[in-house]
Design a protein around this motif. Structure first.
Motif, short mmCIF file in Angstrom:
data_model
loop_
_atom_site.label_atom_id
_atom_site.label_comp_id
_atom_site.label_asym_id
_atom_site.label_seq_id
_atom_site.Cartn_x
_atom_site.Cartn_y
_atom_site.Cartn_z
N UNK A 153 6.52 -3.85 1.18
CA UNK A 153 7.15 -4.63 0.10
C UNK A 153 7.84 -3.64 -0.86
N UNK A 154 8.56 -4.15 -1.87
CA UNK A 154 9.17 -3.22 -2.84
C UNK A 154 8.12 -2.37 -3.56
N UNK A 155 6.86 -2.82 -3.57
CA UNK A 155 5.80 -2.06 -4.24
C UNK A 155 5.19 -0.99 -3.34
N UNK A 156 5.41 -1.09 -2.03
CA UNK A 156 4.81 -0.14 -1.09
C UNK A 156 5.41 1.24 -1.24
N UNK A 157 4.72 2.26 -0.71
CA UNK A 157 5.24 3.63 -0.76
C UNK A 157 4.98 4.30 0.57
N UNK A 158 5.87 5.22 0.94
CA UNK A 158 5.65 6.02 2.15
C UNK A 158 5.91 7.49 1.82
N UNK A 159 4.88 8.30 2.01
CA UNK A 159 5.02 9.75 1.81
C UNK A 159 5.04 10.36 3.20
N UNK A 160 6.12 11.06 3.53
CA UNK A 160 6.21 11.68 4.86
C UNK A 160 6.08 13.19 4.73
N UNK A 161 5.58 13.78 5.83
CA UNK A 161 5.44 15.23 5.91
C UNK A 161 6.16 15.72 7.15
N UNK A 162 6.69 16.92 7.11
CA UNK A 162 7.06 17.64 8.32
C UNK A 162 7.09 19.12 7.96
N UNK A 217 -5.11 6.45 0.11
CA UNK A 217 -3.95 5.81 0.76
C UNK A 217 -4.41 4.67 1.67
N UNK A 218 -3.47 3.83 2.07
CA UNK A 218 -3.78 2.63 2.84
C UNK A 218 -3.63 2.85 4.35
N UNK A 219 -2.83 3.84 4.73
CA UNK A 219 -2.66 4.08 6.17
C UNK A 219 -2.08 5.45 6.41
N UNK A 220 -2.50 6.07 7.51
CA UNK A 220 -2.00 7.41 7.86
C UNK A 220 -1.59 7.40 9.32
N UNK A 278 2.68 21.42 6.28
CA UNK A 278 1.93 20.99 7.46
C UNK A 278 1.01 19.82 7.11
N UNK A 279 0.83 18.91 8.08
CA UNK A 279 0.01 17.73 7.75
C UNK A 279 -1.46 18.07 7.51
N UNK A 280 -1.89 19.25 7.95
CA UNK A 280 -3.28 19.65 7.68
C UNK A 280 -3.53 19.77 6.17
N UNK A 281 -2.45 20.01 5.40
CA UNK A 281 -2.68 20.14 3.95
C UNK A 281 -2.26 18.87 3.20
N UNK A 282 -2.26 17.72 3.91
CA UNK A 282 -1.81 16.49 3.26
C UNK A 282 -2.64 16.15 2.01
N UNK A 283 -3.93 16.41 2.08
CA UNK A 283 -4.79 16.02 0.96
C UNK A 283 -4.40 16.79 -0.31
N UNK A 284 -4.23 18.09 -0.17
CA UNK A 284 -3.86 18.93 -1.32
C UNK A 284 -2.46 18.55 -1.81
N UNK A 307 0.80 -1.24 0.00
CA UNK A 307 0.00 0.00 0.00
C UNK A 307 0.82 1.28 0.00
N UNK A 308 0.07 2.40 -0.07
CA UNK A 308 0.67 3.74 0.02
C UNK A 308 0.36 4.28 1.41
N UNK A 309 1.40 4.69 2.13
CA UNK A 309 1.23 5.15 3.52
C UNK A 309 1.70 6.59 3.68
N UNK A 310 1.15 7.24 4.71
CA UNK A 310 1.54 8.61 5.04
C UNK A 310 2.04 8.64 6.47
#
Ligand SMILES: C[S@@+](CC[C@H](N)C(=O)[O-])C[C@H]1O[C@@H](n2cnc3c(N)ncnc32)[C@H](O)[C@@H]1O
Length: 322
Positions: free
Chosen positions: A47-56, A95-98, A79-85, A26-29
């Protein structure tokens, strides 16, 4: 001070990724990268197909993220408040998890130049994002006593909020309040020690309140929860670690309302069961750190992890009110 020498030990390090990662592809935040303790543990589960998008929102944290050389990983300075945009800009709408581990990191608190702590002398800044917004010193210079007292009371649960605000107002007519020690000494000279916890510095609550206010932390959290609800795929998990009751209350209420949106409807309305809104999240779990973890890492003591999985009910336009 070099940010690289300051470390942050992730709390609930085993429990959080275990709760969050339901699909290794999945895609995670990670909304709060910090120094990437949790991000690294999440990546280990993908897995190698998974993704992680981080914010700070802190540029030092974003710089530290350059150490993670992994094609599955990406950091965004926002800011994480604008994660959707921000996610929409890179073509992600589900996404699969936040994950959120809210509050300040140890490198932020332990760097006197950031002005978060009354334990060291430094400029009274307290912004997590030093590239934007008003510093604590600027706010203290312009707010009137009523505004300051409201912040100290609402965000610091300070009993002597007005007394502290009036003392600040008086002192600043003679000299600007620009340093953490100056403010801490002024509060210590004005407020009595906490009778229940005499070891607690009298400025503890005032510093907490100013920090939450300057960074708009509660508004950020509410907006992030709302975005998370609309971003998560069915079965995807929202997991949030909070460190004090003001934040935890918001997370708890959000999950309660989202698990039972029908409770917000006037029971006198003549609605059939099929017309009632369906649960948006399944019941949340609450996980506390073990005694061993609290002994090894005192910062863990006040942490609470809450998490729940999204149902397949569409996210309502009006959102979930907390
Ligand atoms: C408690 S630390 C996270 C530590 C991280 N989990 C780790 O293991 O290193 C919180 C981090 O979130 C960031 N942060 C807090 N509020 C934020 C917000 N509204 N948007 C983006 N980042 C935020 C802070 O700058 C800080 O780096």
């Amino acid at each position: 001070m070099q940010a690289e020498v300051l470390v942050h030990r992730p709390v609930l390090a085993e429990e959080s990724p275990r709760l969050l990662v339901t699909d290794p592809n999945g895609v995670y935040v990670d909304g709060t990268f910090g120094r990437g303790g949790h991000s690294r543990l999440i990546l280990e589960k993908l897995s190698p197909q998974g993704r992680l998008i981080a914010f700070d929102r802190d540029e030092e944290a974003v710089k530290a993220a350059a150490q993670i050389q992994d094609p599955r990983f990406q950091i965004i300075h926002a800011p994480f408040a604008s994660m959707k945009e921000e996610l929409a800009k890179i073509g992600i709408d589900k996404v699969t998890g936040i994950f959120l581990d809210i509050g300040v990191s140890s490198p932020q608190i332990d760097d006197p130049e950031r002005g978060f702590s009354f334990r060291f002398d430094g400029p009274l800044d307290m912004r997590m994002d030093t590239s934007a917004g008003e510093t604590a010193a600027e706010w203290i210079a312009r707010a009137d006593a009523a505004e300051m007292a409201k912040v100290f009371k609402d965000l610091g649960e300070e009993r002597f909020a007005m007394k502290a605000a009036k003392a600040i107002e008086k002192v600043r007519t003679k000299e600007p309040i620009l340093r953490t020690k100056q403010l801490a000494d002024l509060i210590a000279a004005t407020l009595p020690r906490n009778k229940k916890d005499s070891a607690q510095h009298p400025a503890t609550r005032i510093f907490q309140a100013i920090r939450i206010h300057v960074n708009q932390e509660l508004e950020q959290l509410k907006r992030a929860l709302e975005s998370a609800g609309s971003l998560l795929l069915p079965g995807g998990v929202l997991a949030v670690i909070s460190f004090h009751s003001l934040e935890d209350r918001i997370v708890k209420k959000f999950f309660e309302a989202a698990a039972n949106p029908a409770s917000c409807i006037d029971p006198r309305l003549p609605l059939l069961p099929s017309q009632l809104p369906q649960p948006l999240f399944n019941r949340a779990v609450r996980i506390l750190p073990s005694e061993k973890e609290c002994e090894e890492n005192p910062r863990a003591r006040s942490s609470v992890l809450r998490g729940a999985s999204r149902t397949d009910a569409p996210w309502p336009e009006q959102g979930v009110q907390v």
